[in-house]
Design a protein around this motif. Structure first.
Motif, short mmCIF file in Angstrom:
data_model
loop_
_atom_site.label_atom_id
_atom_site.label_comp_id
_atom_site.label_asym_id
_atom_site.label_seq_id
_atom_site.Cartn_x
_atom_site.Cartn_y
_atom_site.Cartn_z
N GLU A 61 0.85 -1.24 0.03
CA GLU A 61 0.06 -0.01 0.35
C GLU A 61 0.89 1.21 0.07
N VAL A 64 1.62 2.66 -3.49
CA VAL A 64 0.57 2.83 -4.67
C VAL A 64 0.61 4.34 -4.89
N ASP A 91 -4.43 -2.40 -4.98
CA ASP A 91 -5.00 -1.47 -4.23
C ASP A 91 -6.29 -0.52 -5.19
N CYS A 122 -8.65 -5.10 -3.86
CA CYS A 122 -9.14 -5.20 -2.57
C CYS A 122 -10.41 -4.22 -2.26
N LEU A 125 -11.17 -1.66 0.56
CA LEU A 125 -10.46 -0.75 0.72
C LEU A 125 -11.06 0.53 -0.23
#
Length: 208
Positions: A61, A64, A91, A122, A125
């Motif tokens: 993460e 990203v 992400d 995901c 998120l």
């Protein structure tokens, strides 16, 4: 320690030396490594780029946003490697890049990586109110990718569709379209491995 590893990458004077230095830096779970690893993506050194991508994926993460910020104005090779990293991290902030890459990139390896990555976003998120529309756009892109001229992209798209459909808690309206496309692939795709992948997806998803 991280500073020494970063300097080793910057001072490398051969392809072999660069690869060794990047591997060492990528093995360090430090956010300080991110800018240098991203810079390496723009070098004309595939081995070092692979090592840098692996390091960025491991960092996950935190990598990203820097990756997304560096995409504009970057050379194509660097962008292609960045897409691979974003696809593996999953992400949702990288979704737009992956949708575009899966549908439009001229390199089959990039389209394949993006198609695979679209199946493993995901979604938890992402703000809940945005998920359904984003998943629908993802399905449409993967259905398009399942008709790609290159069989490896079609194969990845079938896997992406399976992963996406298998990860939803409530049966979505688009599942019927996915099932119908799997049937079409099984019946008509020219490549045996793609047909087998679609059949496996149907079986895993219990789609008849």
């Amino acid at each position: 320690m991280e500073l020494e590893l970063i300097q080793a990458v910057e001072k490398a004077d051969s392809s072999e030396g660069l690869l060794k230095a990047v591997k060492a830096l990528a093995a360090t779970p430090s956010k300080q490594a991110i800018p240098t690893l991203i810079t390496v993506l723009g070098y004309n050194n595939p081995g070092a780029a692979v090592a840098a991508v692996d390091g960025l994926i491991q960092l996950g993460e935190p990598a990203v946003l820097p990756l997304l910020e560096q995409l504009d104005g970057y050379n194509y090779g660097a962008r292609a490697w960045a897409v691979r990293a974003l696809a593996a991290i999953g992400d949702p902030r990288g979704l737009e890049i992956l949708l575009d890459a899966a549908a439009n990139d001229f390199a089959l390896s990039v389209r394949r990586a993006a198609a695979r990555g679209l199946g493993t976003i995901c979604w938890e998120l992402m703000p809940a109110e945005q998920v359904l529309e984003a998943q629908l756009r993802t399905v449409k892109t993967l259905l398009q990718a399942s008709r790609d001229p290159e069989w490896v992209v079609r194969y990845a798209a079938a896997g992406g569709l399976q992963a996406l459909a298998g990860g939803v808690a409530v049966k979505p309206d688009w599942l019927a379209d996915v099932s119908a496309r799997f049937d079409e692939i099984v019946d008509r795709d020219e490549t045996a491995s793609v047909r087998a992948r679609a059949l496996l997806a149907k079986q895993r998803l219990s789609l008849g």
